[in-house]
Design a protein around this motif. Structure first.
Motif, PDB file in Angstrom:
ATOM      1  N   TYR A   1      12.802   4.145   5.146  1.00 23.59           N
ATOM      2  CA  TYR A   1      12.659   3.819   3.720  1.00 23.59           C
ATOM      3  C   TYR A   1      13.661   4.616   2.884  1.00 23.59           C
ATOM      4  CZ  TYR A   1       8.065   1.804   4.928  1.00 23.59           C
ATOM      5  OH  TYR A   1       7.033   1.073   5.460  1.00 23.59           O
TER       6      TYR A   1
ATOM      7  N   GLU B   1      16.549   5.847   3.787  1.00 24.44           N
ATOM      8  CA  GLU B   1      17.899   5.314   4.004  1.00 24.44           C
ATOM      9  C   GLU B   1      18.128   4.040   3.189  1.00 24.44           C
ATOM     10  OE1 GLU B   1      18.616   4.809   8.205  1.00 24.44           O
ATOM     11  OE2 GLU B   1      18.218   6.935   8.609  1.00 24.44           O
ATOM     12  N   LYS B   2      17.134   3.170   3.167  1.00 28.36           N
ATOM     13  CA  LYS B   2      17.263   1.920   2.406  1.00 28.36           C
ATOM     14  C   LYS B   2      17.385   2.202   0.910  1.00 28.36           C
ATOM     15  CE  LYS B   2      14.947  -1.002   5.755  1.00 28.36           C
ATOM     16  NZ  LYS B   2      13.760  -1.792   6.087  1.00 28.36           N
ATOM     17  N   LYS B   3      16.622   3.169   0.430  1.00 31.51           N
ATOM     18  CA  LYS B   3      16.681   3.507  -0.996  1.00 31.51           C
ATOM     19  C   LYS B   3      18.027   4.120  -1.353  1.00 31.51           C
ATOM     20  CE  LYS B   3      12.685   2.028  -2.240  1.00 31.51           C
ATOM     21  NZ  LYS B   3      12.556   0.915  -3.177  1.00 31.51           N
TER      22      LYS B   3
ATOM     23  N   ALA C   1      20.478   1.416  -1.584  1.00 28.63           N
ATOM     24  CA  ALA C   1      20.268   0.601  -2.784  1.00 28.63           C
ATOM     25  C   ALA C   1      20.586   1.386  -4.058  1.00 28.63           C
ATOM     26  CB  ALA C   1      18.824   0.112  -2.822  1.00 28.63           C
TER      27      ALA C   1
END
Length: 102
Positions: free
Chosen positions: A56, A58-60, A63
């Motif tokens: 999570y 890493e995704k944030k 983004a």
């Protein structure tokens, strides 16, 4: 005849005591194995959750949501600290099971 019956009573008493001790050891072993299994499940759950939180974060970051990423990282660090403690308990439970005879 009295000599033999006294000897038999002693043998029977010794046998019963041995069975009682064996029963206690079996209970202790079952309890230790249950603790070990419970802690292993907890260790695995914590590792999975840590991995999810890292994903999570890493995704944030990707983004551009750095504040949200930081929160996931904080949660991950808290769980890593908890994992360290639970893993130590798990290792102790494994050792206890080994010592008892499992």
């Amino acid at each position: 005849m009295g000599l033999f019956s006294g000897k038999r009573n002693k043998e029977l008493e010794d046998f019963n005591n041995t069975n009682e001790e064996y029963g206690k050891i079996e209970q202790d072993l079952a309890r230790a194995k249950a603790d070990e299994k419970r802690l292993k499940v907890k260790v695995d759950e914590l590792r999975d959750e840590i991995s999810r939180l890292a994903g999570y974060a890493e995704k944030k970051v990707a983004a551009g949501a750095e504040e949200e990423a930081k929160e996931f990282i904080r949660q991950k660090l808290d769980l890593e600290e908890k994992l360290e403690k639970v893993n130590a308990e798990y290792e102790a439970a494994k050792e206890m099971t080994r010592q008892i005879g499992g």
